[in-house]
Design a protein around this motif. Structure first.
Motif, PDB file in Angstrom:
ATOM      1  N   GLY A 145      52.365  39.325 -10.504  1.00 59.36           N
ATOM      2  CA  GLY A 145      52.229  39.719 -12.460  1.00 59.36           C
ATOM      3  C   GLY A 145      51.563  38.405 -12.867  1.00 59.36           C
ATOM      4  N   GLY A 146      52.184  37.308 -13.442  1.00 56.90           N
ATOM      5  CA  GLY A 146      51.399  36.701 -13.979  1.00 56.90           C
ATOM      6  C   GLY A 146      52.127  35.372 -12.873  1.00 56.90           C
ATOM      7  N   THR A 147      50.803  33.774 -13.327  1.00 53.96           N
ATOM      8  CA  THR A 147      51.602  32.872 -13.263  1.00 53.96           C
ATOM      9  C   THR A 147      51.640  31.434 -13.287  1.00 53.96           C
ATOM     10  N   GLY A 148      52.211  31.018 -12.857  1.00 55.77           N
ATOM     11  CA  GLY A 148      53.787  29.664 -13.921  1.00 55.77           C
ATOM     12  C   GLY A 148      51.774  28.644 -14.530  1.00 55.77           C
ATOM     13  N   GLY A 149      52.417  27.689 -15.712  1.00 57.30           N
ATOM     14  CA  GLY A 149      52.107  26.838 -16.337  1.00 57.30           C
ATOM     15  C   GLY A 149      52.698  25.876 -17.087  1.00 57.30           C
ATOM     16  N   VAL A 150      51.816  25.586 -17.821  1.00 59.18           N
ATOM     17  CA  VAL A 150      52.518  23.779 -18.551  1.00 59.18           C
ATOM     18  C   VAL A 150      53.091  24.667 -19.591  1.00 59.18           C
ATOM     19  N   HIS A 151      54.640  24.583 -20.205  1.00 57.99           N
ATOM     20  CA  HIS A 151      55.208  24.747 -20.751  1.00 57.99           C
ATOM     21  C   HIS A 151      55.235  24.499 -22.641  1.00 57.99           C
ATOM     22  N   ARG A 152      55.690  24.675 -23.272  1.00 62.13           N
ATOM     23  CA  ARG A 152      55.061  24.361 -24.608  1.00 62.13           C
ATOM     24  C   ARG A 152      56.045  23.266 -24.763  1.00 62.13           C
ATOM     25  N   GLY A 153      55.560  22.857 -25.363  1.00 64.47           N
ATOM     26  CA  GLY A 153      55.910  20.765 -25.648  1.00 64.47           C
ATOM     27  C   GLY A 153      56.244  20.321 -24.054  1.00 64.47           C
ATOM     28  N   GLY A 154      55.438  20.825 -22.919  1.00 65.65           N
ATOM     29  CA  GLY A 154      55.266  20.305 -21.584  1.00 65.65           C
ATOM     30  C   GLY A 154      54.415  18.885 -21.294  1.00 65.65           C
ATOM     31  N   GLU A 155      53.768  18.638 -22.406  1.00 66.97           N
ATOM     32  CA  GLU A 155      53.533  16.912 -23.119  1.00 66.97           C
ATOM     33  C   GLU A 155      54.262  15.843 -23.030  1.00 66.97           C
ATOM     34  N   LEU A 156      55.626  16.697 -23.803  1.00 66.34           N
ATOM     35  CA  LEU A 156      57.193  15.560 -23.289  1.00 66.34           C
ATOM     36  C   LEU A 156      57.178  15.531 -22.578  1.00 66.34           C
ATOM     37  N   SER A 157      58.265  17.162 -22.041  1.00 69.81           N
ATOM     38  CA  SER A 157      59.085  17.437 -20.683  1.00 69.81           C
ATOM     39  C   SER A 157      58.662  17.309 -19.655  1.00 69.81           C
ATOM     40  N   LEU A 158      57.089  17.246 -19.571  1.00 72.39           N
ATOM     41  CA  LEU A 158      57.079  17.481 -17.920  1.00 72.39           C
ATOM     42  C   LEU A 158      56.823  19.239 -17.217  1.00 72.39           C
ATOM     43  N   ASP A 159      57.141  19.268 -17.809  1.00 73.45           N
ATOM     44  CA  ASP A 159      57.491  20.957 -17.517  1.00 73.45           C
ATOM     45  C   ASP A 159      56.767  21.578 -17.390  1.00 73.45           C
ATOM     46  N   ILE A 160      56.126  21.214 -16.248  1.00 80.32           N
ATOM     47  CA  ILE A 160      54.572  21.857 -15.258  1.00 80.32           C
ATOM     48  C   ILE A 160      54.846  22.830 -14.229  1.00 80.32           C
ATOM     49  N   SER A 161      54.280  23.481 -14.106  1.00 82.90           N
ATOM     50  CA  SER A 161      54.824  24.991 -12.993  1.00 82.90           C
ATOM     51  C   SER A 161      54.258  24.495 -12.009  1.00 82.90           C
ATOM     52  N   THR A 162      54.817  24.136 -10.761  1.00 87.18           N
ATOM     53  CA  THR A 162      54.280  23.607  -9.021  1.00 87.18           C
ATOM     54  C   THR A 162      52.805  24.847  -9.032  1.00 87.18           C
ATOM     55  N   ASP A 163      52.988  26.474 -10.000  1.00 87.51           N
ATOM     56  CA  ASP A 163      51.651  27.369  -9.076  1.00 87.51           C
ATOM     57  C   ASP A 163      50.455  26.685  -9.535  1.00 87.51           C
ATOM     58  N   LEU A 164      50.333  25.300 -10.641  1.00 84.99           N
ATOM     59  CA  LEU A 164      49.056  24.583 -10.646  1.00 84.99           C
ATOM     60  C   LEU A 164      48.719  23.774  -9.307  1.00 84.99           C
ATOM     61  N   ILE A 165      49.657  22.727  -9.314  1.00 84.19           N
ATOM     62  CA  ILE A 165      49.429  22.268  -7.901  1.00 84.19           C
ATOM     63  C   ILE A 165      48.903  22.706  -6.532  1.00 84.19           C
ATOM     64  N   GLU A 166      49.867  23.910  -6.604  1.00 82.71           N
ATOM     65  CA  GLU A 166      49.379  24.250  -5.370  1.00 82.71           C
ATOM     66  C   GLU A 166      48.125  25.361  -5.546  1.00 82.71           C
ATOM     67  N   LEU A 167      48.092  25.324  -6.377  1.00 82.13           N
ATOM     68  CA  LEU A 167      45.946  26.300  -6.905  1.00 82.13           C
ATOM     69  C   LEU A 167      44.781  25.590  -6.682  1.00 82.13           C
ATOM     70  N   SER A 168      45.138  23.835  -6.793  1.00 83.87           N
ATOM     71  CA  SER A 168      44.637  22.997  -6.504  1.00 83.87           C
ATOM     72  C   SER A 168      44.362  22.595  -5.435  1.00 83.87           C
ATOM     73  N   ARG A 169      45.444  22.422  -3.637  1.00 82.58           N
ATOM     74  CA  ARG A 169      45.498  22.491  -2.756  1.00 82.58           C
ATOM     75  C   ARG A 169      45.117  23.705  -2.091  1.00 82.58           C
ATOM     76  N   THR A 170      45.447  24.721  -2.490  1.00 76.74           N
ATOM     77  CA  THR A 170      45.384  26.109  -1.340  1.00 76.74           C
ATOM     78  C   THR A 170      44.623  27.036  -0.985  1.00 76.74           C
ATOM     79  N   PRO A 171      43.447  27.531   0.134  1.00 73.99           N
ATOM     80  CA  PRO A 171      42.109  27.986  -1.053  1.00 73.99           C
ATOM     81  C   PRO A 171      42.794  29.379  -0.268  1.00 73.99           C
ATOM     82  N   VAL A 172      43.245  30.052  -1.277  1.00 76.22           N
ATOM     83  CA  VAL A 172      43.480  31.450  -1.683  1.00 76.22           C
ATOM     84  C   VAL A 172      43.315  32.062  -3.045  1.00 76.22           C
ATOM     85  N   ILE A 173      43.077  33.041  -3.501  1.00 78.36           N
ATOM     86  CA  ILE A 173      42.435  33.292  -4.540  1.00 78.36           C
ATOM     87  C   ILE A 173      43.478  34.574  -5.056  1.00 78.36           C
ATOM     88  N   VAL A 174      44.468  34.132  -6.183  1.00 81.33           N
ATOM     89  CA  VAL A 174      45.398  34.792  -6.687  1.00 81.33           C
ATOM     90  C   VAL A 174      44.856  35.414  -7.919  1.00 81.33           C
TER      91      VAL A 174
END
Length: 260
Positions: A51-80
């Motif tokens: 449906g939708g992917t995770g991402g950086v939450h509002r205020g994420g520059e302070l909370s560091l609340d960032i989805s692992t989806d983004l990291i996995e996209l950087s290291r696993t060769p799959v089209i999402v």
């Protein structure tokens, strides 16, 4: 079932093995995009729809609340294939993080990156895919270049109910800010408020976008298979003209322009 991201896979797998041996009830995990990418790659599946992917939450520059989806996209060769990220998240910062991680990102037949329920986010898409074959060729080119990153294809949701849901999300975000809701309490507050404001629109829009994503994802999977089957040219066979090599090295005194 409990939420299961990529970090939880070994824990869940070991627990299942232990529980099966002891005849205990097996605890199931509901996989996130990150975990599904990892499992899909292990099963040699190169395309999957969500449906939708995770991402950086509002205020994420302070909370560091960032989805692992983004990291996995950087290291696993799959089209999402997804409908983008919800406007409850910070779309612009999400795309910035994906750029930093070197993840190819494009919107499907649109110049604007979609915001899950809405085809518009106000943020220009990094690239545009007009058809399934363009996605397939880009993916295969990345693999031939030795890149291990995945690829995100964001499909706009044109369901009319989506506009109503998107409006409710913006209202809920404002209410959350006014009420001083912060951190991990924001998402439950937004989801509850949006559900109350939209009635059944959020569910209907969700169903519509998943069906649309599935159609696009199926076309992409077929295109990737066709390119893999028919392509006879690999990156190793591409030869640069000798003068191009000489030009690229001309500014380096330590590397000779030619060798004999």
């Amino acid at each position: 079932a409990i939420k299961c991201s990529s970090r939880d896979l070994p824990l869940m797998a070991s627990n299942i093995t232990t529980q099966q041996r002891s005849d205990e009830t097996v605890q199931w995990g509901a996989t996130t995009v990150a975990a599904t990418m990892r499992l899909a790659h292990a099963a040699k599946i190169n395309t999957f729809v969500t449906g939708g992917t995770g991402g950086v939450h509002r205020g994420g520059e302070l909370s560091l609340d960032i989805s692992t989806d983004l990291i996995e996209l950087s290291r696993t060769p799959v089209i999402v294939v997804s409908a983008g990220v919800k406007s409850i998240l910070d779309v612009k910062r999400t795309l910035e993080v994906l750029e930093t991680f070197g993840v190819p990102v494009g919107a499907w037949q649109s110049d604007e990156f979609p915001a899950f329920f809405s085809p518009e986010s106000g943020v220009k898409t990094p690239s545009r895919f007009n058809d399934a074959m363009s996605v397939a060729r880009a993916y295969i080119s990345g693999r031939e270049l030795g890149m291990d990153s995945g690829m995100l294809v964001a499909v706009p949701n044109h369901d009319p109910a989506g506009e109503n849901v998107e409006k409710a999300i913006k209202e809920a975000l404002h209410e959350a800010e006014t009420a001083g809701v912060e951190g991990r309490d924001v998402t439950p507050f937004i989801l509850r408020t949006v559900n109350e404001k939209t009635g059944g629109d959020s569910l209907r829009s969700n169903m519509a976008l998943v069906k649309n994503n599935a159609k696009v994802g199926a076309d992409i999977a077929v295109a990737v298979s066709n390119v893999q089957s028919n392509s006879k040219t690999t990156i190793q066979s591409i030869q640069l003209p000798e003068n191009a090599v000489r030009a690229s090295l001309s500014d380096s005194e330590s590397i000779p322009a030619s060798s004999k």
